[in-house]
Design a protein around this motif. Sequence first.
Motif, PDB file in Angstrom:
ATOM      1  N   PRO A 163     -23.142 -21.171   4.555  1.00 49.82           N
ATOM      2  CA  PRO A 163     -22.342 -19.958   4.591  1.00 49.82           C
ATOM      3  C   PRO A 163     -22.983 -19.089   3.497  1.00 49.82           C
ATOM      4  CG  PRO A 163     -21.182 -21.792   3.607  1.00 49.82           C
ATOM      5  CD  PRO A 163     -22.359 -22.228   4.406  1.00 49.82           C
ATOM      6  N   ILE A 164     -23.712 -19.374   2.499  1.00 48.19           N
ATOM      7  CA  ILE A 164     -23.953 -18.504   1.546  1.00 48.19           C
ATOM      8  C   ILE A 164     -25.087 -17.720   1.919  1.00 48.19           C
ATOM      9  CG2 ILE A 164     -24.841 -18.558  -0.826  1.00 48.19           C
ATOM     10  CD1 ILE A 164     -23.113 -20.891  -1.442  1.00 48.19           C
ATOM     11  N   GLY A 165     -26.205 -18.716   2.637  1.00 48.03           N
ATOM     12  CA  GLY A 165     -27.429 -18.020   3.178  1.00 48.03           C
ATOM     13  C   GLY A 165     -27.127 -17.042   4.183  1.00 48.03           C
ATOM     14  N   LEU A 166     -25.951 -17.498   5.446  1.00 47.54           N
ATOM     15  CA  LEU A 166     -25.686 -16.723   6.202  1.00 47.54           C
ATOM     16  C   LEU A 166     -25.182 -15.382   5.987  1.00 47.54           C
ATOM     17  CD1 LEU A 166     -24.419 -19.336   8.855  1.00 47.54           C
ATOM     18  CD2 LEU A 166     -26.587 -18.004   8.806  1.00 47.54           C
ATOM     19  N   VAL A 167     -24.294 -15.230   4.842  1.00 51.04           N
ATOM     20  CA  VAL A 167     -23.567 -14.079   4.407  1.00 51.04           C
ATOM     21  C   VAL A 167     -24.586 -13.197   3.772  1.00 51.04           C
ATOM     22  CG1 VAL A 167     -22.897 -14.768   1.857  1.00 51.04           C
ATOM     23  CG2 VAL A 167     -21.365 -13.335   3.495  1.00 51.04           C
ATOM     24  N   LEU A 168     -25.600 -13.805   3.198  1.00 51.24           N
ATOM     25  CA  LEU A 168     -26.827 -12.969   2.605  1.00 51.24           C
ATOM     26  C   LEU A 168     -27.422 -12.393   3.933  1.00 51.24           C
ATOM     27  CD1 LEU A 168     -28.067 -12.023  -0.063  1.00 51.24           C
ATOM     28  CD2 LEU A 168     -29.745 -13.678   0.191  1.00 51.24           C
ATOM     29  N   VAL A 169     -27.594 -12.860   5.012  1.00 55.61           N
ATOM     30  CA  VAL A 169     -28.094 -12.176   6.168  1.00 55.61           C
ATOM     31  C   VAL A 169     -27.196 -10.982   6.624  1.00 55.61           C
ATOM     32  CG1 VAL A 169     -28.675 -12.419   8.812  1.00 55.61           C
ATOM     33  CG2 VAL A 169     -29.479 -14.308   7.152  1.00 55.61           C
TER      34      VAL A 169
END
Length: 243
Positions: A163-169
Amino acid sequence: MALKRAIAEALGTFVLVFGGVGAAVIAGDRIGFLGVAFAFGLSLLAMAYAVGPISGCHINPAVTLGLLARGKIDVPEAVRYWIAQIVGGIVAAAVLLVIVKGKAGGYDAGAEGFGANGYGAHSPGGYPWGSAFAIEVVLTGFLVFTVLAATDKIASVAFAGIPIGLVLVLIHLVGIPVDNTSVNPARSIGPALFVGDWALSQLWLFIVAPLVGALLAAGLHALLFSSEEPVAPRESAVAADLA
């Protein structure tokens, strides 16, 4: 251990800045905003599992501030992290600049922007400083709150990097048209130093606004998660081991 954690933070920030800004500078005209957004998100996702077990993979001074505000890291450690993150971002920008200057016709960072964050005449969409400040506060809040929530006791911390990587996207998809998206002072400082001029004069916003967003996110997390027992640092791939 303190030195290892600092080195891990420098390395992680290097990868984030080199991967994200590099995608924008080298391939931005081919992959567009969507590709650049995924470059930043995938860089963070990869580093969450690569250096997370060592340092917690903050790789962002705003994230470190948010964790400091929630008592998940102490002040001396936070200072070491901030120094390492800024150094990692500057070195990544320097290496990237050496590479792009090798292309046919060369590369002028000042003239071409070098992926630096900017507002007004230097905003991709012509947005003023007020819009840039507001979006940096909000989007950094998204990021820091996600980091805090995804590593909390009630979350499945083994998957927190996703989720942390996806929220940065998501953050970059919204923010790139406004100011090229910072939400990370270390990401902004590196390119700005080599662009100079306008990038340095506008750099204050991309330091202050993310830090404000981080503190607001920490406050919201404290409000919503105050009754939950926080996850022990050693149990999470993205929470710093302070032992």
